[in-house]
Design a protein around this motif. Structure first.
Motif, PDB file in Angstrom:
ATOM      1  N   GLU A 163       0.025   0.662  -0.956  1.00  0.00           N
ATOM      2  CA  GLU A 163      -0.250  -0.479  -0.257  1.00  0.00           C
ATOM      3  C   GLU A 163      -1.951  -0.477  -0.093  1.00  0.00           C
ATOM      4  O   GLU A 163      -2.788  -1.289   0.449  1.00  0.00           O
ATOM      5  N   PHE A 164      -2.154   1.020   0.339  1.00  0.00           N
ATOM      6  CA  PHE A 164      -3.691   1.474   0.504  1.00  0.00           C
ATOM      7  C   PHE A 164      -4.110   2.685   0.244  1.00  0.00           C
ATOM      8  O   PHE A 164      -3.052   3.635  -0.452  1.00  0.00           O
ATOM      9  N   HIS A 214      -0.255  -1.245  -8.169  1.00  0.00           N
ATOM     10  CA  HIS A 214      -0.685  -2.697  -7.804  1.00  0.00           C
ATOM     11  C   HIS A 214      -1.287  -3.368  -9.081  1.00  0.00           C
ATOM     12  O   HIS A 214      -2.346  -3.455  -9.602  1.00  0.00           O
ATOM     13  N   ASN A 216      -4.209  -5.836  -8.300  1.00  0.00           N
ATOM     14  CA  ASN A 216      -5.235  -4.982  -8.144  1.00  0.00           C
ATOM     15  C   ASN A 216      -6.133  -4.121  -9.301  1.00  0.00           C
ATOM     16  O   ASN A 216      -5.348  -3.265  -9.946  1.00  0.00           O
ATOM     17  N   ASN A 230      -8.346  -1.037   0.330  1.00  0.00           N
ATOM     18  CA  ASN A 230      -7.548  -2.048   1.046  1.00  0.00           C
ATOM     19  C   ASN A 230      -7.245  -1.579   2.828  1.00  0.00           C
ATOM     20  O   ASN A 230      -6.102  -1.398   3.095  1.00  0.00           O
ATOM     21  N   CYS A 258      -5.379  -3.762   5.303  1.00  0.00           N
ATOM     22  CA  CYS A 258      -3.820  -4.216   5.158  1.00  0.00           C
ATOM     23  C   CYS A 258      -3.217  -4.319   6.600  1.00  0.00           C
ATOM     24  O   CYS A 258      -3.465  -3.616   7.453  1.00  0.00           O
ATOM     25  N   GLU A 259      -2.155  -5.078   6.385  1.00  0.00           N
ATOM     26  CA  GLU A 259      -1.178  -5.354   7.680  1.00  0.00           C
ATOM     27  C   GLU A 259      -0.863  -3.955   8.388  1.00  0.00           C
ATOM     28  O   GLU A 259      -0.898  -3.990   9.770  1.00  0.00           O
ATOM     29  N   SER A 260      -0.237  -3.309   7.388  1.00  0.00           N
ATOM     30  CA  SER A 260       0.335  -1.899   7.853  1.00  0.00           C
ATOM     31  C   SER A 260      -0.912  -1.050   8.630  1.00  0.00           C
ATOM     32  O   SER A 260      -0.503  -0.670   9.658  1.00  0.00           O
TER      33      SER A 260
END
Length: 202
Positions: free
Chosen positions: A96-97, A107, A110, A154, A157-159
């Motif tokens: 995710e990041f 990803h 990406n 990233n 990101c929400e996390s």
């Protein structure tokens, strides 16, 4: 992300020698696993104070981390830096990041960093970095290197925003209870995100 002060390479780590035996990093990882693990631990503890070099997540178990090549080691990028100590950064594993997101390992949407983009982002080994965080844990994205660095790794990101927001709210609550700075630092010593802590404490 914060400045990483690289130190003398691990005594057993002799890049040029391994280069003569192994044509790639995967070979080194498998053939010299003990040296790889020692190098990862030294970078993580001695140079990065237990933090992921990109996200500042606190890494409790080094087996959940990887050695990332800040400048990609692919033949189209910087293959000569495959054993360059200053190019090695320990990072958390995760799609995710961070490192994997930068290199587009997980990803499909990406495209991963392009060679020309390295001049547009921060290098934590070289650059002095100071991000500003809002109350919701987001890095304030100004124009230029901050914005591009956040995009490439990233970092908003929400996390990550959620974890940083939790640190901010925890510090605010402890301050309201009149805890002193040193006690707050001790209570958050394994919480990671030191840059967020410093912003809120000082």
């Amino acid at each position: 992300m914060r400045k990483i002060n690289k130190r003398t390479p691990l005594a057993n780590f002799n890049g040029p020698n391994y280069k003569n035996i192994c044509s790639n990093w995967d070979c080194f990882h498998k053939k010299y696993k003990d040296v790889f693990q020692e190098a990862r631990l030294q970078i993580l503890i001695d140079e990065q104070n237990g933090l992921c070099g990109y996200t500042e997540i606190y890494i409790q178990n080094e087996e959940e981390s990887l050695i990332d090549h800040y400048k990609k080691k692919n033949s189209a990028f910087y293959p000569s830096l495959v054993f360059e100590w200053s190019n090695l950064i320990v990072a958390t594993k995760g799609s995710e990041f961070g490192a994997d997101f930068k290199d587009n390992k997980c990803h499909g949407n990406n495209r991963g960093i392009q060679k020309i983009e390295y001049r547009e982002i921060y290098n934590p080994v070289i650059d002095k970095i100071k991000f500003t965080y809002d109350a919701f844990g987001a890095i304030v994205e100004e124009e230029g290197k901050i914005k591009k660095t956040v995009e490439v790794f990233n970092l908003n990101c929400e996390s990550l925003k959620r974890r940083r927001a939790n640190i901010i709210s925890t510090i605010q609550a402890l301050k309201k209870e009149n805890h002193n700075i040193e006690d707050i630092k001790i209570s958050l010593k394994d919480a990671g995100f030191i840059s967020v802590q410093e912003q809120e404490l000082y």
